[in-house]
Write an enzyme that holds these catalytic residues in place. Structure first.
Site, PDB file in Angstrom:
ATOM      1  N   LYS A 149       0.792  -1.282  -0.298  1.00 18.17           N
ATOM      2  CA  LYS A 149      -0.140   0.107   0.514  1.00 18.17           C
ATOM      3  C   LYS A 149       0.637   0.921   0.364  1.00 18.17           C
ATOM      4  O   LYS A 149       1.030   2.306  -0.675  1.00 18.17           O
ATOM      5  CB  LYS A 149      -1.352   0.583   1.319  1.00 18.17           C
ATOM      6  CG  LYS A 149      -1.972   1.301   1.094  1.00 18.17           C
ATOM      7  CD  LYS A 149      -2.347   1.356   2.354  1.00 18.17           C
ATOM      8  CE  LYS A 149      -3.282   2.511   2.474  1.00 18.17           C
ATOM      9  NZ  LYS A 149      -4.331   2.446   3.784  1.00 18.17           N
ATOM     10  N   LYS A 182       8.608  -0.552  13.377  1.00 16.81           N
ATOM     11  CA  LYS A 182       9.882  -0.162  12.412  1.00 16.81           C
ATOM     12  C   LYS A 182      10.573   0.702  12.107  1.00 16.81           C
ATOM     13  O   LYS A 182      12.125   0.558  11.792  1.00 16.81           O
ATOM     14  CB  LYS A 182       8.650  -0.189  10.974  1.00 16.81           C
ATOM     15  CG  LYS A 182       7.813  -0.423  10.930  1.00 16.81           C
ATOM     16  CD  LYS A 182       6.792  -0.417   9.806  1.00 16.81           C
ATOM     17  CE  LYS A 182       5.764  -0.950   9.406  1.00 16.81           C
ATOM     18  NZ  LYS A 182       3.972  -0.325   8.453  1.00 16.81           N
ATOM     19  N   GLU A 206      -4.582  -6.296  15.299  1.00 17.18           N
ATOM     20  CA  GLU A 206      -3.939  -5.295  14.631  1.00 17.18           C
ATOM     21  C   GLU A 206      -5.266  -4.482  14.982  1.00 17.18           C
ATOM     22  O   GLU A 206      -4.730  -3.142  14.893  1.00 17.18           O
ATOM     23  CB  GLU A 206      -3.262  -5.952  13.032  1.00 17.18           C
ATOM     24  CG  GLU A 206      -2.403  -3.999  12.541  1.00 17.18           C
ATOM     25  CD  GLU A 206      -1.600  -3.828  12.079  1.00 17.18           C
ATOM     26  OE1 GLU A 206      -0.365  -4.272  11.909  1.00 17.18           O
ATOM     27  OE2 GLU A 206      -2.410  -4.031  10.329  1.00 17.18           O
ATOM     28  N   GLY A 228      -5.061  -1.348   4.976  1.00 11.85           N
ATOM     29  CA  GLY A 228      -3.864  -2.980   4.537  1.00 11.85           C
ATOM     30  C   GLY A 228      -4.057  -4.188   5.205  1.00 11.85           C
ATOM     31  O   GLY A 228      -4.192  -4.799   4.221  1.00 11.85           O
ATOM     32  N   ARG A 229      -5.420  -3.993   6.557  1.00 10.98           N
ATOM     33  CA  ARG A 229      -6.050  -5.744   6.583  1.00 10.98           C
ATOM     34  C   ARG A 229      -6.759  -5.809   5.492  1.00 10.98           C
ATOM     35  O   ARG A 229      -7.934  -7.024   6.175  1.00 10.98           O
ATOM     36  CB  ARG A 229      -5.485  -5.514   7.941  1.00 10.98           C
ATOM     37  CG  ARG A 229      -5.855  -4.521   8.728  1.00 10.98           C
ATOM     38  CD  ARG A 229      -5.773  -4.785  10.451  1.00 10.98           C
ATOM     39  NE  ARG A 229      -6.272  -3.230  11.179  1.00 10.98           N
ATOM     40  CZ  ARG A 229      -5.478  -2.601  11.315  1.00 10.98           C
ATOM     41  NH1 ARG A 229      -3.952  -1.862  11.029  1.00 10.98           N
ATOM     42  NH2 ARG A 229      -6.395  -1.093  11.800  1.00 10.98           N
ATOM     43  N   GLU A 276      11.037  -4.730   4.482  1.00 10.89           N
ATOM     44  CA  GLU A 276      10.372  -6.739   4.089  1.00 10.89           C
ATOM     45  C   GLU A 276      11.244  -6.380   2.389  1.00 10.89           C
ATOM     46  O   GLU A 276      11.135  -7.530   1.848  1.00 10.89           O
ATOM     47  CB  GLU A 276       9.719  -7.311   4.802  1.00 10.89           C
ATOM     48  CG  GLU A 276       9.666  -7.259   5.951  1.00 10.89           C
ATOM     49  CD  GLU A 276       9.267  -5.803   7.351  1.00 10.89           C
ATOM     50  OE1 GLU A 276       8.728  -4.738   6.913  1.00 10.89           O
ATOM     51  OE2 GLU A 276       9.011  -6.476   8.919  1.00 10.89           O
ATOM     52  N   HIS A 332      -5.501 -32.610  17.938  1.00 10.75           N
ATOM     53  CA  HIS A 332      -4.309 -33.605  18.876  1.00 10.75           C
ATOM     54  C   HIS A 332      -3.211 -32.968  19.034  1.00 10.75           C
ATOM     55  O   HIS A 332      -1.850 -33.237  18.968  1.00 10.75           O
ATOM     56  CB  HIS A 332      -3.632 -34.880  17.381  1.00 10.75           C
ATOM     57  CG  HIS A 332      -5.300 -35.585  16.975  1.00 10.75           C
ATOM     58  ND1 HIS A 332      -5.053 -36.905  17.800  1.00 10.75           N
ATOM     59  CD2 HIS A 332      -6.006 -35.454  15.953  1.00 10.75           C
ATOM     60  CE1 HIS A 332      -6.252 -37.300  17.559  1.00 10.75           C
ATOM     61  NE2 HIS A 332      -6.533 -36.620  16.423  1.00 10.75           N
TER      62      HIS A 332
HETATM   63  O1  F6P Z   1       2.666  -4.431  10.262  1.00 12.49           O
HETATM   64  C1  F6P Z   1       1.912  -3.365  10.489  1.00 12.49           C
HETATM   65  C2  F6P Z   1       1.599  -2.785   8.441  1.00 12.49           C
HETATM   66  O2  F6P Z   1       1.743  -1.489   8.585  1.00 12.49           O
HETATM   67  C3  F6P Z   1       0.197  -3.077   7.314  1.00 12.49           C
HETATM   68  O3  F6P Z   1      -0.932  -2.305   8.684  1.00 12.49           O
HETATM   69  C4  F6P Z   1       0.054  -3.538   6.763  1.00 12.49           C
HETATM   70  O4  F6P Z   1      -0.901  -4.817   6.455  1.00 12.49           O
HETATM   71  C5  F6P Z   1       0.889  -4.060   6.588  1.00 12.49           C
HETATM   72  O5  F6P Z   1       2.443  -3.044   7.558  1.00 12.49           O
HETATM   73  C6  F6P Z   1       2.402  -3.211   4.788  1.00 12.49           C
HETATM   74  O6  F6P Z   1       2.151  -2.793   4.841  1.00 12.49           O
HETATM   75  P1  F6P Z   1       2.605  -2.063   3.129  1.00 12.49           P
HETATM   76  O7  F6P Z   1       1.445  -2.898   2.566  1.00 12.49           O
HETATM   77  O8  F6P Z   1       2.008  -0.261   2.803  1.00 12.49           O
HETATM   78  O9  F6P Z   1       3.811  -2.771   2.725  1.00 12.49           O
END
Ligand code: F6P
Length: 550
Positions: A206, A512, A353, A267-268, A212, A384
Site C-alpha cells: 500500500k 519499524k 492489529e 492494509g488489513r 521487508e 491432537h
Molecule cells: O505491519 C504493519 C503494516 O502497516 C500493516 O498494517 C500492513 O498491512 C503492512 O504493514 C504492510 O504495509 P504495506 O502494504 O504498506 O507494505
C-alpha cells in the site's frame, strides 16, 4: 464521551454475570428444548449456531442494549457512508465500497469513489485475463507459469489465505508463491522453484515504503536481471499494487504496470482491492466478482438486519461478553477445512492489529479490556495438539468452529468423519464428562472401584466451554467473501463497543523505526553503545560473530 464501563447496559451486564456465572451450558440446554432454534442465524449463505454459549434471553437482551447504548448501528452506518471513522489518520475506511456490487454512489469528500473502483477492476480484468490466457508473454515469448507475490501483513496474508482457501478453483498453469519475510531464506527458497522467463512478480505494498517488501522486491529484480533479461524486460515481469505512484516509479516499475487503490483502504482490509490480484489470477475475474458479491451480501445484511438478527453484531457481543465479563481473553478459530489453513493467521492480523488498542477514540486511557488473542489451526489437527488445554485447562477459550457441509474433494467417508469430529468437539467442550458418566464408562470397561476413584479427577471434567459453529454449504468464492466480511464487521462492532479506533496501528511503527536505526548503526561496523545493555549486547554479539566489526 461516556466510556463503555460507565454505560447502564455495561453495569447491568456486570450484575447479570454474577447471576448466571454458575449456570452450566448443560443446564441451559436441559431447561430449554428450543435452544438450538432460538440461538441461530442465517446471513449471506452462512448459518450460525450460537446456542452453545453462556447466554439466556436476558443475557442477549442486556448485550443488545449495550450495542444500542454504544451506537453500534450509527457507527456502522458512518463507516458505510465514508465518514472519517479513522480519526487518527484522518480517513474513512471504505473496504465496503470495493465490493459494492450494487454500484450505488459512495461519496468521499464530495466525490463518488465508485467510478474509480470500477475502472481499476476493469483494468485488473484485462491484465489478469491476459496472464491467465497466456497472451501475456515473458521476455522470451513464453506464457507466465509462476506468480510470486511480494508483500507483507495485509499485502500478503489476505491474498495468500484466499488463494489457498479457493485452491479447487485455481488456474491449472499458474503456480502461486508468496514471499513476505525479510529473512532471505524465504526469497531464496522461492526463487529456486521458478524460472525468470516465465515468472511474474507482483510487488504489493500500500505504502511502497515497507522495508521487508522493498528489500525482497530489489532482490527479486536483481535475480531477474542476473538471467539473460535486460532492464527493458522488467515491465513484462514486474507489476506493482500500491497507492504510491512516485515510489513505484522510483523503484523502476512503469506506472502502466501499477494497479492502484486508495488511502481509505486499510492494509488489513485491502484484499478486495488490487491487492487481491493473486486471487484474481488464480480463480479468474468472474469468480473474484462472486467473492466480492459474497462480501457485499454480508455488508447488506450488516447494514439492514436488526441488531438481534445481525450476525456480526451477535458474534461481537459474544466476544465482549466473554472478554469483559468472563475474563476470557483468548479466542480460538478452528476451521474444519484444510483449505482454510491460513484463515486463523489472516484473522490474527484483522482482529489483533485492529483491536489491540489501549486508548479510547478520544485518546483517553482505556477503561476496559480490548481485543482478545486470536489463534488457531485447522481441525482435526488441533484436536491432537492444543485442544487438551481448551477442554481441561484453566482458561475459558471461546471457540469458533467453521465448516463447509459439502466437500469440494469428496473422498470415501472423509468428509463425514471431518463433520463428526467438528460436531463432537463442540459437544465435548460443552458437555464435559461428569464423575457419574465416567464411573459408568469405566465400570463397563471392567475397572475396579479403586481404579475409578484414582482416575476420577483426571478423567472427568466440567465442560461448560462455549463455542459458535459457522456452516456454509460449500467453500465457494461467494461463501469465503461472506465469511471474511462477517469477521471484518464483527471486529468493527467490538471496536464500537470498546470505543476504540480499529483502523490505525501506531504500535507497529516503533518496531519499524528502531529496526531502521539499528540497521544503520550495524552498517557503521563499530561497537554499538547507544541502547540499553541488553540491546547493545545482542547487536554487538551479532556484529562480532558475523565478522562485521571494522
Ligand atoms: O505491519 C504493519 C503494516 O502497516 C500493516 O498494517 C500492513 O498491512 C503492512 O504493514 C504492510 O504495509 P504495506 O502494504 O504498506 O507494505
Amino acid at each position: 464521551m461516556t466510556h463503555p464501563v460507565d454505560l447502564d447496559a455495561w453495569k447491568t451486564l456486570a450484575a447479570h454475570y454474577d447471576d448466571v456465572k454458575s449456570t452450566s451450558l448443560r443446564d441451559l440446554f436441559e431447561s430449554d428444548d428450543a435452544r438450538f432454534e432460538k440461538f441461530q442465524l442465517n446471513a449471506a449463505g452462512i448459518f450460525l449456531d450460537y446456542s452453545k454459549n453462556h447466554v439466556t434471553d436476558d443475557t442477549l437482551a442486556n448485550l443488545l442494549r449495550l450495542a444500542e447504548n454504544s451506537d453500534v448501528k450509527t457507527r456502522l452506518q458512518s463507516m458505510f457512508d465514508g465518514e472519517l471513522v479513522n480519526p487518527t489518520e484522518g480517513r474513512p475506511a471504505l473496504h465496503t465500497a470495493l465490493r459494492n456490487r450494487s454500484n450505488t454512489p459512495v461519496m468521499v469528500a464530495g466525490e463518488d469513489v465508485m467510478p474509480g473502483v470500477n475502472d481499476v477492476l476493469a483494468r485488473l480484468r484485462v491484465f489478469t485475463d491476459s496472464v491467465r490466457s497466456g497472451d501475456w508473454k515473458g521476455y522470451t515469448g513464453k506464457p507466465i507459469t509462476d506468480v510470486v507475490n511480494i508483500g507483507i501483513g495485509g499485502s500478503d496474508l489476505g491474498p495468500l489465505m484466499a488463494v489457498e482457501a479457493l485452491a479447487p478453483f485455481a488456474h491449472e498453469r499458474l503456480n502461486m508463491h508468496f514471499v513476505s519475510n525479510v529473512d532471505g531464506s524465504h526469497m531464496v527458497s522461492t526463487l529456486k522453484k521458478v524460472d525468470p522467463d516465465t515468472t511474474l512478480f507482483i510487488v504489493a505494498s500500500k505504502t511502497f515504503t515497507t522495508q521487508e517488501t522493498l528489500t525482497n522486491a530489489h532482490s527479486a529484480r536483481d535475480w531477474f536481471l542476473d538471467s539473460s533479461a535486460t532492464e527493458s524486460d522488467v515491465s513484462k515481469h514486474f507489476v506493482a499494487l500500491s497507492t504510491n505512484k512516485e515510489a513505484v516509479s522510483e523503484f523502476g516499475i512503469n506506472v502502466d504496470n501499477m494497479f492502484g487503490f486508495w488511502d481509505w483502504v486499510g492494509g488489513r482490509y485491502s484484499l478486495w482491492s488490487s491487492i487481491g490480484m493473486p486471487l484474481m489470477l488464480s480463480i479468474g475475474m468472474d469468480r473474484f466478482e462472486q467473492f466480492l458479491q459474497g462480501a457485499h451480501d454480508m455488508d447488506v445484511h450488516t447494514r439492514t438486519a436488526p441488531l438481534s438478527e445481525n450476525m456480526p453484531v451477535i458474534l461481537a457481543l459474544l466476544t465482549v461478553w466473554y472478554n469483559n465479563f468472563w475474563s476470557a481473553h483468548s479466542h480460538l478459530i478452528a476451521p474444519y477445512d484444510q483449505y482454510l489453513h491460513r484463515f486463523p493467521a489472516y484473522l490474527q492480523q484483522l482482529t489483533m492489529e485492529s483491536n489491540g488498542k489501549s486508548v479510547h477514540v478520544d485518546g483517553t486511557p482505556i477503561s476496559c479490556s480490548t481485543g482478545p488473542v486470536v489463534w488457531g489451526e485447522p481441525g482435526t489437527n488441533g484436536q491432537h495438539a492444543y485442544f487438551q488445554l481448551v477442554h481441561q485447562g484453566t482458561h475459558i477459550i471461546p471457540t469458533d468452529f467453521i465448516m463447509a457441509l459439502e466437500s469440494l474433494n469428496p473422498l470415501g467417508i472423509h468428509h463425514e468423519l471431518l463433520m463428526a469430529n467438528c460436531f463432537a468437539q463442540s459437544e465435548a467442550l460443552m458437555m464435559g464428562k461428569t464423575k457419574e458418566e465416567l464411573k459408568v464408562e469405566m465400570q463397563k470397561a471392567g475397572a475396579s472401584d479403586a481404579e475409578i476413584e484414582r482416575l476420577s479427577g483426571h478423567r472427568s471434567f466440567a465442560g461448560n466451554r462455549p463455542s459458535n459453529t459457522l456452516l456454509v454449504q460449500q467453500l465457494t468464492p461467494q461463501a469465503l467473501g461472506a465469511l471474511i466480511a462477517l469477521y471484518e464487521h464483527k471486529v468493527f462492532v467490538e471496536a464500537a463497543i470498546w470505543d476504540i479506533n480499529p483502523f490505525d496501528q501506531w504500535g507497529v511503527e516503533l518496531g519499524k523505526q528502531l529496526a531502521k536505526s539499528i540497521h544503520q548503526e550495524m552498517e557503521l561496523a563499530a561497537t554499538v553503545k547507544s541502547h540499553d545493555s541488553s540491546t547493545n549486547g545482542l547487536i554487538n554479539k551479532a556484529l562480532k560473530l558475523n565478522n562485521l566489526l571494522a
